[in-house]
Design an enzyme around this catalytic site. Structure first.
Site, mmCIF file in Angstrom:
data_model
loop_
_atom_site.group_PDB
_atom_site.id
_atom_site.type_symbol
_atom_site.label_atom_id
_atom_site.label_comp_id
_atom_site.label_asym_id
_atom_site.label_seq_id
_atom_site.Cartn_x
_atom_site.Cartn_y
_atom_site.Cartn_z
ATOM 1 N N SER A 73 0.913 -1.165 -0.047
ATOM 2 C CA SER A 73 0.063 0.044 -0.070
ATOM 3 C C SER A 73 0.839 1.201 0.080
ATOM 4 C CB SER A 73 -1.094 0.044 1.225
ATOM 5 O OG SER A 73 -1.797 -1.239 1.218
HETATM 6 N N1 SAM Z 1 -0.429 -4.828 3.954
HETATM 7 C C1 SAM Z 1 0.516 -5.257 2.831
HETATM 8 C C2 SAM Z 1 2.000 -4.579 2.918
HETATM 9 O O1 SAM Z 1 2.251 -3.911 3.988
HETATM 10 O O2 SAM Z 1 2.592 -4.926 1.936
HETATM 11 C C3 SAM Z 1 -0.122 -4.705 1.577
HETATM 12 C C4 SAM Z 1 -1.519 -5.633 1.247
HETATM 13 S S1 SAM Z 1 -2.050 -5.916 -0.312
HETATM 14 C C5 SAM Z 1 -2.768 -4.354 -0.537
HETATM 15 C C6 SAM Z 1 -3.250 -6.844 0.291
HETATM 16 C C7 SAM Z 1 -3.071 -8.325 0.542
HETATM 17 O O3 SAM Z 1 -4.337 -9.082 1.061
HETATM 18 C C8 SAM Z 1 -2.442 -9.112 -0.630
HETATM 19 O O4 SAM Z 1 -1.124 -9.828 -0.397
HETATM 20 C C9 SAM Z 1 -3.473 -10.171 -0.707
HETATM 21 O O5 SAM Z 1 -2.960 -11.556 -1.182
HETATM 22 C C10 SAM Z 1 -4.207 -10.427 0.727
HETATM 23 N N2 SAM Z 1 -5.440 -10.933 0.722
HETATM 24 C C11 SAM Z 1 -6.475 -10.663 -0.115
HETATM 25 N N3 SAM Z 1 -7.505 -11.634 0.353
HETATM 26 C C12 SAM Z 1 -7.069 -12.214 1.712
HETATM 27 C C13 SAM Z 1 -7.691 -13.232 2.619
HETATM 28 N N4 SAM Z 1 -8.771 -13.431 2.470
HETATM 29 N N5 SAM Z 1 -6.735 -13.419 3.492
HETATM 30 C C14 SAM Z 1 -5.761 -13.105 3.766
HETATM 31 N N6 SAM Z 1 -4.973 -12.113 2.846
HETATM 32 C C15 SAM Z 1 -5.533 -11.643 1.893
#
Ligand code: SAM
Length: 240
Positions: A73
């Protein structure tokens, strides 16, 4: 000022200067409101969480690709979510969507500050559905000294993570169609959840407060754009 796209080499000194400039700008704009969030973001090297070829762009205020179709993000969003969650030392936090591990590291600096005795440390439990990203984040966090403050697990975070529940704070970094019921259940009374809710093209970041009597208040704070939360209480694999 943005680094010209595609630039591949920059000195540590340059990165340090650009980080300070970015954090000062976020403070002037009122995105960073507390010393706690400022200090936490100052101490975490975002350049270590992005792919090596994007190192010079670590302090552009943008999301960046991290592989597997996912993103880290933008710094302003990390700052805003930390401020809205009102994180404090000692809190146990669940992050849904580990991605690179950067946001988890920033939150660990707030809930378990290195300059406080360990007995007062809280911790961050972060859950990621893509094993490859979770493993990479775990290695990065370990290398940077967060292993005892951040636990990375693989799974569907739309179900929360029951073994460590309840949580003082829950921070969801992927967009959900609705607020997942298991997350509300795993939030302590008096706890706060920050979560983007909406569809593929328009989402709002909600601050959800669970009052002591168990009732819930949800307040939208800004529009935003996140990758989808995919899972039982999120979107189906390609269904957004
Ligand atoms: N917080 C992260 C960082 O600091 O890099 C950025 C997160 S990214 C915008 C969103 C993440 O949520 C992705 O890696 C995606 O694979 C994960 N994601 C999506 N659905 C999910 C779920 N049901 N459970 C866990 N992770 C999930």
């Amino acid at each position: 000022m943005l680094v010209p796209l595609g630039r591949r080499s920059c000195t540590d000194e340059e990165l340090r200067r650009r980080k300070r400039e970015l954090l000062e700008a976020l403070r002037r704009e009122g995105v960073i409101r507390s010393e706690r969030v400022y200090r936490a973001m100052l101490s975490v090297p975002r350049e270590e969480f992005v792919p090596p070829e994007l190192r010079c762009h670590a302090y552009d205020d943008n999301p960046l690709p991290i592989g597997c179709g996912q993103t880290i993000s933008a710094p302003h969003m990390v700052a805003m979510m930390c401020e809205e969650a009102r994180l404090e030392p000692g809190h146990k936090v669940l992050e849904v969507g580990t991605g690179s591990g950067y946001h988890a590291a920033v939150m660990a600096e707030i809930v378990a500050p290195r300059d406080q005795p360990r007995e007062r440390w809280g911790r961050v439990v972060t859950i990621e559905r893509i094993p490859e990203l979770a493993e990479r984040a775990r290695r990065t966090l370990e290398r940077l000294g967060y292993a005892d403050r951040v636990k990375v697990v693989v799974g569907d975070g739309s179900l929360g993570y029951e073994p460590e529940a309840p949580y003082d704070r829950i921070v969801v970094t992927a967009a959900a169609p609705d607020i997942p019921r298991p997350l509300l259940e795993q939030l302590k009374p008096g706890g706060i959840m920050v979560i983007p809710v909406g569809d593929r093209y328009l989402q709002y970041l909600y601050v959800v407060v669970k009052r002591e009597d168990g009732s819930v208040e949800a307040r939208p704070v800004t529009s935003c754009l996140f990758v989808p939360l995919i899972g039982e209480y999120g979107w189906k694999e390609k269904g957004v």
